[in-house]
Design an enzyme around this catalytic site. Structure first.
Site, short mmCIF file in Angstrom:
data_model
loop_
_atom_site.label_atom_id
_atom_site.label_comp_id
_atom_site.label_asym_id
_atom_site.label_seq_id
_atom_site.Cartn_x
_atom_site.Cartn_y
_atom_site.Cartn_z
N LYS A 80 0.81 -1.22 0.00
CA LYS A 80 0.00 0.00 0.00
C LYS A 80 0.84 1.28 0.00
O LYS A 80 0.35 2.35 -0.37
CB LYS A 80 -0.94 0.01 1.20
CG LYS A 80 -2.03 -1.04 1.16
CD LYS A 80 -3.11 -0.70 0.14
CE LYS A 80 -4.33 -1.61 0.28
NZ LYS A 80 -5.40 -1.26 -0.69
N SER A 126 1.20 -9.71 -0.83
CA SER A 126 0.86 -8.30 -0.70
C SER A 126 1.12 -7.70 0.66
O SER A 126 1.28 -6.48 0.79
CB SER A 126 -0.62 -8.09 -1.05
OG SER A 126 -1.44 -8.93 -0.25
#
Length: 333
Positions: A57, A305
């Site tokens: 992110k 991720s």
């Protein structure tokens, strides 16, 4: 104040520009082979779990804040997040001396709450239905400043797409990429880059069976609501795909691989025990899909991720027993 997403894939020049903007803030994460007996493909791991906040992110949030004007940032920033985008926005806000608030679902792991607060973010917990509504309306009572949408934002997706540039540069002969799918910003950003750089590469979403709206929507040929059941796989899953993300996903993605919670837990365990990698449930979903043969038998890249898994849940998975917020049974594949 917020930005909406225009239709169509993110152009490569926007992704390359984002790569330059965030170069000093993120690391170029390694691409390493997965150690697993009997794997159906040559599987590589793109370790976004090694970013400073333990998640990809930082890429999207960094680009979104970098392209914002001083006027847009005058009253700070805020976001809605399952935890990782919240940390990313708070990380950049602290660096720039901006105020930061985040709306999170009330089942968010305390590991992520503490991380947000360490970075100076103000946490507002709400029920999941109210939290999901923020993604659609881009509003929440009492919030001021620039809203950084965690996935439906061109600048965020351009930042995410930088992962695709790095994959092609490091492994040009790849055949497929599997990407965890929450709201779609990561998958569609990477797929936008690959469509320009390596159009033969198939990009497949990885979802968890407790909340897999993309698979249901692809089967129906239109956005379809599904039941959302919280699990330890808290970084992906939703009751629906936003209309603008559906329009991107149906064009850019080859399909969706829906994995059970137990399959994801087994992938978390394999990554930790055999590969020395800590991955949260969302980050391991792509690995579970590759091990299940859902991207074929060629050279497959899995996006790991994030690493922000609750320590008690991880301990339960490694011990092969149930734990808070974890599935009732864990199996090693």
């Amino acid at each position: 104040m917020s930005r909406s997403t225009a239709p169509g894939p993110i152009p490569l020049d926007e992704i390359r520009a984002a790569h330059g903007r965030i170069a000093g803030s993120v690391i170029r994460t390694p691409l390493v082979p997965l150690r697993a007996d009997g794997a159906p493909a040559r599987i590589y791991l793109k370790l976004e779990s090694l970013q400073a906040i333990g998640s990809f992110k930082l890429r999207g949030a960094g680009n979104a804040i970098a392209v914002a004007s001083p006027g847009q940032l005058a009253h700070g920033v805020w976001t809605a997040s399952a935890g990782n985008m919240a940390q990313a926005v708070a990380w950049y806000a602290r660096d720039r001396g901006l105020s930061c608030s985040v709306v999170v679902p009330d089942h968010i792991p305390e590991t992520k709450v503490r991380a947000i607060q360490r970075l100076g973010g103000t946490v507002v917990k709400v029920p999941p239905a109210q939290w999901f509504e923020v993604f659609r309306t881009r509003r929440f009572e009492g919030m001021r400043g620039l809203f950084i949408h965690p996935f439906s934002d061109r600048a965020v997706m351009a930042g995410n797409g930088t992962i695709g540039i790095e994959i092609v540069e490091d492994l040009p002969d790849l055949d497929a990429v599997i990407v965890p799918f929450g709201g779609g910003g990561l998958a569609c950003g990477i797929a936008s880059a690959l469509r320009a750089l390596a159009p033969r590469v198939a990009v497949t979403a990885a979802e968890v069976a407790t909340a897999a709206p993309l698979a249901a929507s692809l089967a129906a040929g239109r956005p379809t609501d599904v039941e959302y059941v919280p699990s330890f796989v808290d970084g992906i899953g939703a009751p629906r795909v936003l209309p603008e993300m559906w329009e991107l996903a149906r064009v850019l993605l080859a399909g969706s691989a829906v994995m059970s919670v137990d399959q994801v837990a087994a992938a978390v365990r394999l990554l930790a025990e055999r590969n020395g990698i800590v991955a949260e449930g969302a980050g391991a979903a792509s690995v579970a899909a590759a091990l299940d043969g859902r991207a074929g038998t060629g050279t497959v890249v899995c996006i790991v991720s994030g690493a922000n898994i609750d320590s008690q849940v991880l301990a339960g998975i490694l011990a092969g027993r149930s734990g808070p917020g974890a599935p009732g049974a864990f199996r090693q594949s």
